[in-house]
Write a protein that holds these residues in place. Structure first.
Motif, short mmCIF file in Angstrom:
data_model
loop_
_atom_site.label_atom_id
_atom_site.label_comp_id
_atom_site.label_asym_id
_atom_site.label_seq_id
_atom_site.Cartn_x
_atom_site.Cartn_y
_atom_site.Cartn_z
N ILE A 21 16.85 46.42 34.61
CA ILE A 21 15.83 47.13 33.84
C ILE A 21 16.05 48.64 33.92
O ILE A 21 16.04 49.33 32.90
CB ILE A 21 14.41 46.74 34.31
N CYS A 22 16.26 49.15 35.13
CA CYS A 22 16.45 50.60 35.29
C CYS A 22 17.73 51.09 34.63
O CYS A 22 17.75 52.14 33.98
CB CYS A 22 16.46 50.96 36.77
N THR A 23 18.81 50.33 34.77
CA THR A 23 20.08 50.72 34.15
C THR A 23 20.00 50.66 32.63
O THR A 23 20.51 51.55 31.95
CB THR A 23 21.21 49.81 34.66
N SER A 24 19.36 49.64 32.10
CA SER A 24 19.22 49.53 30.65
C SER A 24 18.36 50.65 30.08
O SER A 24 18.65 51.19 29.01
CB SER A 24 18.61 48.19 30.27
N THR A 25 17.32 51.03 30.80
CA THR A 25 16.46 52.13 30.35
C THR A 25 17.23 53.44 30.33
O THR A 25 17.12 54.22 29.39
CB THR A 25 15.22 52.25 31.26
N TYR A 26 18.03 53.69 31.36
CA TYR A 26 18.84 54.90 31.41
C TYR A 26 19.88 54.91 30.30
O TYR A 26 20.10 55.92 29.63
CB TYR A 26 19.52 55.03 32.76
N ALA A 27 20.53 53.76 30.09
CA ALA A 27 21.55 53.68 29.04
C ALA A 27 20.94 53.87 27.66
O ALA A 27 21.55 54.50 26.78
CB ALA A 27 22.27 52.34 29.12
N HIS A 28 19.73 53.37 27.45
CA HIS A 28 19.07 53.54 26.15
C HIS A 28 18.68 55.00 25.93
O HIS A 28 18.75 55.50 24.80
CB HIS A 28 17.85 52.64 26.05
N ALA A 29 18.28 55.68 26.99
CA ALA A 29 17.96 57.11 26.85
C ALA A 29 19.20 57.94 26.59
O ALA A 29 19.15 58.95 25.88
CB ALA A 29 17.25 57.60 28.10
N THR A 30 20.33 57.52 27.13
CA THR A 30 21.58 58.26 26.97
C THR A 30 22.27 57.93 25.65
O THR A 30 22.76 58.83 24.95
CB THR A 30 22.52 57.95 28.14
N PHE A 31 22.36 56.66 25.31
CA PHE A 31 23.05 56.19 24.10
C PHE A 31 22.10 55.35 23.25
O PHE A 31 22.25 54.13 23.17
CB PHE A 31 24.27 55.35 24.46
N PRO A 32 21.14 55.96 22.57
CA PRO A 32 20.15 55.15 21.85
C PRO A 32 20.72 54.39 20.65
O PRO A 32 20.28 53.28 20.36
CB PRO A 32 19.10 56.16 21.41
N LYS A 33 21.70 54.95 19.96
CA LYS A 33 22.23 54.28 18.76
C LYS A 33 22.98 53.01 19.13
O LYS A 33 22.91 52.01 18.41
CB LYS A 33 23.15 55.22 17.99
N ILE A 34 23.70 53.05 20.23
CA ILE A 34 24.45 51.86 20.65
C ILE A 34 23.50 50.74 21.06
O ILE A 34 23.70 49.57 20.71
CB ILE A 34 25.41 52.21 21.80
N MET A 35 22.45 51.10 21.79
CA MET A 35 21.50 50.07 22.24
C MET A 35 20.68 49.53 21.07
O MET A 35 20.41 48.33 21.02
CB MET A 35 20.56 50.65 23.29
N ASP A 36 20.29 50.39 20.12
CA ASP A 36 19.48 49.92 18.99
C ASP A 36 20.29 49.06 18.03
O ASP A 36 19.73 48.23 17.32
CB ASP A 36 18.87 51.11 18.26
N ARG A 37 21.59 49.25 17.99
CA ARG A 37 22.45 48.46 17.11
C ARG A 37 22.55 47.02 17.59
O ARG A 37 22.75 46.10 16.80
CB ARG A 37 23.84 49.09 17.10
N ASN A 38 22.44 46.80 18.88
CA ASN A 38 22.62 45.47 19.47
C ASN A 38 21.28 44.86 19.90
O ASN A 38 21.07 44.55 21.07
CB ASN A 38 23.56 45.57 20.68
N ARG A 39 20.39 44.68 18.96
CA ARG A 39 19.08 44.11 19.29
C ARG A 39 19.11 42.60 19.42
O ARG A 39 18.29 42.03 20.10
CB ARG A 39 18.05 44.50 18.24
N GLU A 40 20.01 41.94 18.76
CA GLU A 40 20.10 40.49 18.82
C GLU A 40 21.36 40.09 19.58
O GLU A 40 22.26 40.87 19.77
CB GLU A 40 20.16 39.87 17.41
N GLY A 41 21.37 38.85 20.00
CA GLY A 41 22.53 38.32 20.69
C GLY A 41 22.46 38.56 22.19
O GLY A 41 21.40 38.79 22.76
N VAL A 42 23.63 38.49 22.80
CA VAL A 42 23.71 38.63 24.25
C VAL A 42 23.30 40.04 24.68
O VAL A 42 22.58 40.21 25.67
CB VAL A 42 25.14 38.31 24.73
N PHE A 43 23.73 41.05 23.95
CA PHE A 43 23.39 42.42 24.31
C PHE A 43 21.94 42.76 23.99
O PHE A 43 21.45 43.81 24.43
CB PHE A 43 24.33 43.40 23.61
N GLY A 44 21.25 41.91 23.30
CA GLY A 44 19.83 42.10 23.04
C GLY A 44 18.99 42.01 24.31
O GLY A 44 17.90 42.57 24.37
#
Length: 72
Positions: free
Chosen positions: A18-41
């Motif tokens: 949870i903490c790592t995903s939150t940090y990664a989303h704050a740093t790279f929001p476009k990459i995280m928002d692109r992968n909303r479905e599937g395994v990376f969702g």
């Protein structure tokens, strides 16, 4: 022993994801928002939990740190 069989280790892994995903989303929001479905969702959903429930996640991190220090 695997984290799947030890409940405290499983909670620790969940908090770290949870903490790592939150940090990664704050740093790279476009990459995280692109992968909303599937395994990376899963990581996108963990980032949402970390953003919306951040006071509770931080309290859980402190409690987990204190319990790990006490068990050492």
């Amino acid at each position: 022993m695997s984290a799947l069989f030890n409940f405290q280790s499983l909670l620790l892994v969940l908090l770290l994801v949870i903490c790592t995903s939150t940090y990664a989303h704050a740093t790279f929001p476009k990459i995280m928002d692109r992968n909303r479905e599937g395994v990376f969702g899963i990581f996108w959903k963990c980032a949402r939990v970390g953003e919306r429930l951040s006071p509770y996640v931080s309290i859980c991190c402190v409690i987990m740190a204190m319990s790990l220090m006490a068990s050492s």
